[in-house]
Design an enzyme around this catalytic site. Structure first.
Site, PDB file in Angstrom:
ATOM      1  N   ASP A   1      29.016  21.242 -15.021  1.00  0.00           N
ATOM      2  CA  ASP A   1      29.018  19.867 -14.539  1.00  0.00           C
ATOM      3  C   ASP A   1      28.721  18.997 -15.769  1.00  0.00           C
ATOM      4  O   ASP A   1      28.249  19.497 -16.792  1.00  0.00           O
ATOM      5  CB  ASP A   1      27.917  19.711 -13.479  1.00  0.00           C
ATOM      6  CG  ASP A   1      27.767  18.277 -13.025  1.00  0.00           C
ATOM      7  OD1 ASP A   1      28.790  17.615 -12.789  1.00  0.00           O
ATOM      8  OD2 ASP A   1      26.613  17.811 -12.915  1.00  0.00           O
ATOM      9  N   LEU A   2      29.004  17.715 -15.677  1.00  0.00           N
ATOM     10  CA  LEU A   2      28.796  16.821 -16.836  1.00  0.00           C
ATOM     11  C   LEU A   2      27.592  15.897 -16.639  1.00  0.00           C
ATOM     12  O   LEU A   2      26.592  15.981 -17.348  1.00  0.00           O
ATOM     13  CB  LEU A   2      30.070  15.993 -17.045  1.00  0.00           C
ATOM     14  CG  LEU A   2      30.015  14.921 -18.123  1.00  0.00           C
ATOM     15  CD1 LEU A   2      29.935  15.553 -19.510  1.00  0.00           C
ATOM     16  CD2 LEU A   2      31.262  14.029 -18.045  1.00  0.00           C
ATOM     17  N   ASP A   3      27.726  15.005 -15.626  1.00  0.00           N
ATOM     18  CA  ASP A   3      26.705  13.982 -15.407  1.00  0.00           C
ATOM     19  C   ASP A   3      25.373  14.609 -15.001  1.00  0.00           C
ATOM     20  O   ASP A   3      25.294  15.296 -13.983  1.00  0.00           O
ATOM     21  CB  ASP A   3      27.168  13.015 -14.305  1.00  0.00           C
ATOM     22  CG  ASP A   3      28.452  12.296 -14.671  1.00  0.00           C
ATOM     23  OD1 ASP A   3      28.478  11.654 -15.730  1.00  0.00           O
ATOM     24  OD2 ASP A   3      29.437  12.380 -13.912  1.00  0.00           O
TER      25      ASP A   3
ATOM     26  N   SER B   1      33.611  18.501 -13.509  1.00  0.00           N
ATOM     27  CA  SER B   1      32.949  17.259 -13.098  1.00  0.00           C
ATOM     28  C   SER B   1      33.837  16.510 -12.125  1.00  0.00           C
ATOM     29  O   SER B   1      35.057  16.454 -12.310  1.00  0.00           O
ATOM     30  CB  SER B   1      32.703  16.381 -14.327  1.00  0.00           C
ATOM     31  OG  SER B   1      32.308  15.092 -13.920  1.00  0.00           O
ATOM     32  N   ALA B   2      33.206  15.912 -11.114  1.00  0.00           N
ATOM     33  CA  ALA B   2      33.963  15.101 -10.153  1.00  0.00           C
ATOM     34  C   ALA B   2      34.353  13.752 -10.755  1.00  0.00           C
ATOM     35  O   ALA B   2      35.080  12.978 -10.137  1.00  0.00           O
ATOM     36  CB  ALA B   2      33.115  14.883  -8.903  1.00  0.00           C
TER      37      ALA B   2
ATOM     38  N   LYS C   1      24.605  12.131  -6.210  1.00  0.00           N
ATOM     39  CA  LYS C   1      24.911  12.960  -7.381  1.00  0.00           C
ATOM     40  C   LYS C   1      25.953  14.016  -7.050  1.00  0.00           C
ATOM     41  O   LYS C   1      25.828  14.716  -6.046  1.00  0.00           O
ATOM     42  CB  LYS C   1      23.635  13.619  -7.918  1.00  0.00           C
ATOM     43  CG  LYS C   1      22.719  12.612  -8.574  1.00  0.00           C
ATOM     44  CD  LYS C   1      21.489  13.269  -9.174  1.00  0.00           C
ATOM     45  CE  LYS C   1      20.557  12.181  -9.722  1.00  0.00           C
ATOM     46  NZ  LYS C   1      19.230  12.719 -10.027  1.00  0.00           N
TER      47      LYS C   1
ATOM     48  N   LYS D   1      32.702  18.332  -4.130  1.00  0.00           N
ATOM     49  CA  LYS D   1      31.480  19.121  -3.943  1.00  0.00           C
ATOM     50  C   LYS D   1      30.817  18.619  -2.658  1.00  0.00           C
ATOM     51  O   LYS D   1      30.869  17.420  -2.400  1.00  0.00           O
ATOM     52  CB  LYS D   1      30.530  18.916  -5.128  1.00  0.00           C
ATOM     53  CG  LYS D   1      31.122  19.364  -6.466  1.00  0.00           C
ATOM     54  CD  LYS D   1      30.245  18.928  -7.645  1.00  0.00           C
ATOM     55  CE  LYS D   1      30.970  19.214  -8.969  1.00  0.00           C
ATOM     56  NZ  LYS D   1      30.224  18.783 -10.164  1.00  0.00           N
TER      57      LYS D   1
ATOM     58  N   GLU E   1      24.591  22.997 -12.984  1.00  0.00           N
ATOM     59  CA  GLU E   1      24.545  21.782 -12.163  1.00  0.00           C
ATOM     60  C   GLU E   1      23.172  21.119 -12.119  1.00  0.00           C
ATOM     61  O   GLU E   1      22.148  21.789 -12.251  1.00  0.00           O
ATOM     62  CB  GLU E   1      24.865  22.165 -10.717  1.00  0.00           C
ATOM     63  CG  GLU E   1      26.315  22.032 -10.343  1.00  0.00           C
ATOM     64  CD  GLU E   1      26.794  20.600 -10.201  1.00  0.00           C
ATOM     65  OE1 GLU E   1      25.961  19.679 -10.143  1.00  0.00           O
ATOM     66  OE2 GLU E   1      28.019  20.396 -10.152  1.00  0.00           O
ATOM     67  N   ASP E   2      23.160  19.814 -11.846  1.00  0.00           N
ATOM     68  CA  ASP E   2      21.893  19.103 -11.602  1.00  0.00           C
ATOM     69  C   ASP E   2      21.794  18.604 -10.155  1.00  0.00           C
ATOM     70  O   ASP E   2      20.774  18.053  -9.768  1.00  0.00           O
ATOM     71  CB  ASP E   2      21.766  17.889 -12.527  1.00  0.00           C
ATOM     72  CG  ASP E   2      22.777  16.809 -12.188  1.00  0.00           C
ATOM     73  OD1 ASP E   2      23.954  17.149 -11.980  1.00  0.00           O
ATOM     74  OD2 ASP E   2      22.379  15.631 -12.094  1.00  0.00           O
TER      75      ASP E   2
ATOM     76  N   THR F   1      24.276  10.462 -17.919  1.00  0.00           N
ATOM     77  CA  THR F   1      25.095   9.428 -17.276  1.00  0.00           C
ATOM     78  C   THR F   1      24.677   9.184 -15.832  1.00  0.00           C
ATOM     79  O   THR F   1      25.014   8.141 -15.275  1.00  0.00           O
ATOM     80  CB  THR F   1      26.582   9.850 -17.254  1.00  0.00           C
ATOM     81  OG1 THR F   1      26.616  11.254 -17.167  1.00  0.00           O
ATOM     82  CG2 THR F   1      27.318   9.365 -18.466  1.00  0.00           C
TER      83      THR F   1
HETATM   84  C1  G6P Z   1      29.907  12.876 -10.811  1.00  0.00           C
HETATM   85  C2  G6P Z   1      28.596  12.127 -10.662  1.00  0.00           C
HETATM   86  C3  G6P Z   1      28.659  11.158  -9.497  1.00  0.00           C
HETATM   87  C4  G6P Z   1      29.906  10.276  -9.627  1.00  0.00           C
HETATM   88  C5  G6P Z   1      31.147  11.139  -9.642  1.00  0.00           C
HETATM   89  C6  G6P Z   1      32.439  10.340  -9.764  1.00  0.00           C
HETATM   90  O1  G6P Z   1      29.994  13.821  -9.824  1.00  0.00           O
HETATM   91  O2  G6P Z   1      27.517  13.017 -10.471  1.00  0.00           O
HETATM   92  O3  G6P Z   1      27.493  10.372  -9.503  1.00  0.00           O
HETATM   93  O4  G6P Z   1      29.975   9.345  -8.575  1.00  0.00           O
HETATM   94  O5  G6P Z   1      31.047  12.033 -10.746  1.00  0.00           O
HETATM   95  O6  G6P Z   1      32.470   9.693 -10.999  1.00  0.00           O
HETATM   96  P1  G6P Z   1      33.546   8.600 -11.424  1.00  0.00           P
HETATM   97  O7  G6P Z   1      33.244   8.395 -12.893  1.00  0.00           O
HETATM   98  O8  G6P Z   1      34.897   9.198 -11.210  1.00  0.00           O
HETATM   99  O9  G6P Z   1      33.315   7.407 -10.597  1.00  0.00           O
HETATM  100 MG    MG Z   2      25.762  16.154 -12.092  1.00  0.00          MG
END
Ligand code: G6P
Ligand code: MG
Length: 223
Positions: free
Chosen positions: A13-15, A120-121, A49, A151, A175-176, A21
């Site tokens: 996962d990224l964020d 990452s989503a 999240k 997710k 993941e977080d 972020t």
């Molecule tokens: C990740 C983050 C979410 C965020 C989603 C979509 O999963 O944890 O907080 O809403 O990405 O991100 P975006 O940049 O496409 O709005």
């Molecule tokens: Mg995350």
């Protein structure tokens, strides 16, 4: 849980894992929730999240009992407003925003021949990787636009393994978010959570923060 010896790849996962972020996502969503008159809470913050932009907006509206108050076009405009604020924040990011220990961890994985992909989503994932100068570490990135479910559905983590040419059992997902840990577990991968014990109670392995997430510690925890 798989044995450490079976592991050949890592799906990240990224964020909130590679970089913080999640703070910027939270700030931008909170601004929108305030504007819409939806009360903010820690539960709402955690629930946002890992889930997609539109799912996040729907959750905020539902929390405020406003799920039927906006047309589709109005919802798209609200999500776009949040994203504009978010993008303004990530444009200021530099490699200094990589969470502590992550660069060393990625170097260690790469040097030892583990395969790495991003699950990452976020549609802003590639921009964030560029800002952090980490593009080379992630030759395989799942495009969230190709997903039919977000997710906690396992789809994104299954794609992350598939891009590496690996079976899910040969992968660790990192993941977080609770929704992300559920997705990794449902995909049949080993889940590593970074963060709060209560939020990440379903994780196979968990660390309080990114500095503890090393290959040696993962191997120890999986023994
Ligand atoms: C990740 C983050 C979410 C965020 C989603 C979509 O999963 O944890 O907080 O809403 O990405 O991100 P975006 O940049 O496409 O709005
Ligand atoms: Mg995350």
């Amino acid at each position: 849980m798989a044995s450490f010896k079976q592991i050949k790849g890592f799906v990240f996962d990224l964020d909130g894992v590679i970089t913080d972020t999640s703070l910027y996502h939270t700030k931008a969503w909170r601004q929108l929730a305030d504007k819409l008159g939806v009360a903010w809470s820690k539960d709402l913050e955690e629930g946002l999240k890992g889930i997609s932009r539109m799912d996040s907006l729907e959750l905020i509206l539902k929390t405020g009992g406003k799920e039927n108050d906006y047309s589709h076009d109005e919802k798209v405009a609200l999500a776009t407003e949040k994203n504009t604020n978010y993008v303004n924040e990530i444009k200021k990011m530099t490699p200094d925003n990589i969470l502590p220990g992550i660069k060393d961890f990625l170097d260690d994985l790469r040097n030892k021949g583990y395969l790495i992909s991003l699950a990452s989503a976020s549609k802003n994932g590639p921009t964030v990787l560029k800002q952090l100068e980490l593009v080379d570490y992630f030759p395989k990135v799942v495009d969230p636009a190709t997903l039919s479910k977000g997710k906690p559905d396992p789809e994104i983590y299954l794609k992350g393994a598939e891009l590496l040419g690996l079976a899910p059992e040969a992968c660790i997902g990192v993941e977080d978010a609770a929704s992300g840990i559920q997705a990794i577990n449902a995909a049949g991968e080993t889940s590593v959570g970074v963060g709060d014990a209560k939020t990440l109670s379903a994780a196979d392995v968990r660390f309080d923060d990114t500095t503890q997430m090393t290959l040696a510690n993962i191997e120890k925890a999986m023994a």
